[in-house]
Design a protein around this motif. Structure first.
Motif, PDB file in Angstrom:
ATOM      1  N   ALA A 138       0.825  -1.203   0.000  1.00  0.00           N
ATOM      2  CA  ALA A 138       0.000   0.000   0.000  1.00  0.00           C
ATOM      3  C   ALA A 138       0.861   1.256   0.000  1.00  0.00           C
ATOM      4  O   ALA A 138       0.649   2.172  -0.792  1.00  0.00           O
ATOM      5  N   MET A 139       1.877   1.287   0.873  1.00  0.00           N
ATOM      6  CA  MET A 139       2.662   2.508   0.995  1.00  0.00           C
ATOM      7  C   MET A 139       3.481   2.762  -0.266  1.00  0.00           C
ATOM      8  O   MET A 139       3.481   3.867  -0.803  1.00  0.00           O
ATOM      9  N   SER A 163      -0.630   6.037   4.916  1.00  0.00           N
ATOM     10  CA  SER A 163      -0.304   4.611   4.964  1.00  0.00           C
ATOM     11  C   SER A 163       0.185   4.205   6.346  1.00  0.00           C
ATOM     12  O   SER A 163      -0.181   3.162   6.876  1.00  0.00           O
ATOM     13  N   GLY A 176      -3.472   0.988  -1.879  1.00  0.00           N
ATOM     14  CA  GLY A 176      -2.422   1.968  -2.161  1.00  0.00           C
ATOM     15  C   GLY A 176      -2.841   2.937  -3.254  1.00  0.00           C
ATOM     16  O   GLY A 176      -2.621   4.143  -3.152  1.00  0.00           O
TER      17      GLY A 176
END
Lengths: 368, 241
Positions: A188-189, A287, A270
């Motif tokens: 995601a980050m 995040s 993300g």
């Protein structure tokens, strides 16, 4: 296809040329796993104790030896009076003091009961509790062996077995948790940062003006991280297996498929973050705070969901990691198949579809 | 003979809430022309150029770019235009060659064709010796020339330049305009926004925007005549006031 290929190639250049990205991708997972592996412990080791033995007979000496040879305790000091206890706790090193009463062995032999006192430093309640229960277990064990015939009337001796984790190893708990955490973080980050970076630098406009379709841009952004995250999942399972001897009792293929599903879910999340965040910093904060902390606290990774306040229990239902951790534990430790985790799998699939739908929509809107 | 129209806008309007960024813009750009879009910061130049590129859609009005409708045929428009934004548009962590390859790939240019064009380009810009250097290490003037060359690498019909020479010294700007002339000679229509008035002189026709409206549109010579000015700077000041 060719368009997509050159785009993906560029993504890999970005990743491999940025030391920070490389560190987050490959350094953090290993470090995190090793740190969690050595820090989170539900077993104790080398707890410093002091003993005030007023009896100094055969029995107390043997009990002392038993305790010290167990590997759980280290004797720091022999005390000669009760007054020293307070001071020794304040120094902070000794966590437990064991006191034997006068004529311990004699009383035990004659009356069948004798008194010992366990005093623990409960400024760290976890260690105190564990130290006390370990000590009690060792002492009871010794007494039982010493007087096998001496069963108290109506005494119940439960025989405990810890299924799926006979030795109560904490590694069994944290490896699935760390896996969820790392995959969430990286997928995601990193995608959200890499998309917002292009927005910040202005290269995103160039991509949007080009014949590349938004879907191609999304796929091109996501695919490299999908591959790297799968590689990471492998590394985590391998470290878990060879360093912390966590078994994979169930199907490895099923484990990997579920992992890929979870990664996809996180990647879509993300993208969603990147459509909301204007720059890399915002993406990182969302995040970190929005995903990492809840994942650690509310997914059942460290703290059991059943013990949470009811409101937070409901909240934990929207934590994707919660389902993934259950899945991983079920496959790795219980060794059961898809029939026992289809519900969790279905939830993850639903979440993935939801995030895809929303982010593709949002990504198009941004074109306006 | 009247030249072919390549961009046409009729009553193009863009509103952001209550703010009108483009107010009823009507203009035509002819094929092969260098069309200057002038105005102070915030006059609505960038909004207009973003609409023409398909990055943003107008609130109302009819717009055709390269013969395609801006609402329904964006994909076709994208294949026929090049774009260079005021932010630097190449990847700093890629080498010159890798950037070229990337754009060639995105625009679907074949390997053979790419190789020929690539060596032509490197030769022209005298970048052969540094082709494997990261873009981030090049001076700004070189970067911008390269960014322009990459923007027209796929031989678009129109290239949109949004303040391409921001932050560059006059000598480099002059050299940059040589590239623009060359592209125009090769039949590429150039649509350029700027707030440097000396650059306005280089354009075939200019439109001057103020507060979201087009205030004047003609060749630099005619504008100077009309406003009895000796240079474009005076023209602009008279209009903006």
């Amino acid at each position: 296809m060719k368009q997509l290929k050159s785009f993906i190639k560029k993504e890999f250049f970005h990743i491999f040329r940025d030391p920070r990205t490389m560190l987050i991708l490959f350094g953090i997972p290993v470090v995190q796993l090793l740190v969690f592996g050595t820090v989170i412990k539900s077993e104790i080791k080398d707890v410093h104790i002091a003993i005030y033995d007023q009896s100094k007979d055969e029995t107390t000496k043997e009990i002392t030896n038993k305790l010290l040879s167990s590997g759980y305790f280290i004797l720091d000091e022999n005390l000669n009076n009760l007054d020293g206890i307070d001071a020794i706790f304040r120094k902070g090193k000794v966590r437990e003091v064991i006191v034997f009463e006068n004529n311990f062995g004699q009383t035990l032999g004659k009356e069948g009961t004798a008194k010992m006192q366990l005093i623990a430093d409960a400024s760290d309640p976890n260690i105190a509790k564990l130290a006390i229960s370990y000590t009690t277990a060792i002492v009871n064990d010794y007494i039982r062996k010493l007087y096998p015939e001496m069963q108290l009337p109506m005494q119940i001796t439960p025989e405990v077995r810890m299924y799926f984790n006979e030795e109560m190893k904490s590694a069994y708990m944290f490896v699935p948790g760390v896996m969820a955490l790392i995959l969430m973080l990286i997928s995601a980050m990193m995608t959200s940062i890499s998309i917002t970076r292009e927005k910040e630098l202005g290269t995103m406009e160039i991509l949007l003006v080009s014949p590349l379709r938004p879907v191609q841009i999304i796929v091109g952004k996501v695919l490299p991280y999908l591959l790297l995250s799968i590689a990471n999942a492998f590394i985590i399972v391998l470290i878990g297996h060879f360093v912390f001897s966590v078994p994979v009792n169930g199907s490895f293929i099923l484990l990997m498929l579920e992992t890929i599903l979870f990664i996809l879910m996180a990647l879509c999340l993300g993208i969603l973050i990147s459509t909301a965040a204007k720059n890399q910093m915002t993406a990182m904060f969302i995040s970190m705070i929005g995903l990492m902390l809840p994942t650690i606290l509310l997914s059942g990774f460290i703290f059991p969901i059943e013990n949470m306040p009811v409101v937070l229990q409901y909240f934990s239902h929207i934590m994707p990691a919660r389902y993934f951790i259950t899945i991983v534990r079920t496959i790795m430790l219980k060794g059961t198949g898809i029939f026992f985790i289809w519900k969790e799998t279905a939830v993850l699939i639903a979440m993935t579809l939801f995030f895809i739908a929303v982010s593709v929509r949002k990504f198009k809107i941004r074109l306006e | 003979m009247e030249k072919e129209t390549i961009i046409s806008a009729r009553n193009l309007t863009k509103k952001f809430g209550h703010f009108t960024a483009n107010d009823n813009l009507t203009f035509e750009v002819k094929k092969g022309e260098i069309f200057g879009f002038l105005g102070a910061n915030g006059a609505g130049k960038t909004t207009a150029i973003r609409i023409l590129c398909g990055l943003s859609s107008p609130t109302s009005g009819e717009v055709e770019v390269a013969g395609f409708d801006i609402y329904r045929e964006t994909e076709k428009i994208k294949k026929n235009i090049g774009y260079m934004s005021q932010k630097f548009s190449l990847y700093e962590d890629l080498t010159i060659l890798e950037n070229i390859k990337l754009y060639a790939g995105i625009y679907g240019i074949g390997r053979k064709q790419r190789k020929t064009k690539e060596s032509e380009l490197l030769q022209k810009l005298e970048l052969e010796n540094v082709k494997n250097k990261l873009i981030g290490d090049l001076p700004l003037g070189w970067k911008q020339k390269l960014a322009f060359s990459v923007a027209i690498f796929h031989d678009p019909k129109i290239v949109f330049l949004d303040e391409p020479t921001g932050g560059v010294d006059p000598v480099t700007r002059r050299k940059f305009w040589d590239l623009i002339y060359e592209a125009a000679n090769n039949g590429i229509t150039v649509f350029v926004t700027t707030h440097y008035m000396d650059e306005a002189e280089y354009c075939d026709r200019v439109s001057i925007m103020n507060a979201g409206k087009i205030e004047a549109l003609d060749t630099p010579a005619k504008l100077k005549e009309k406003y009895t000015a000796t240079n474009m700077d005076e023209v602009f000041l008279k209009i903006a006031r």
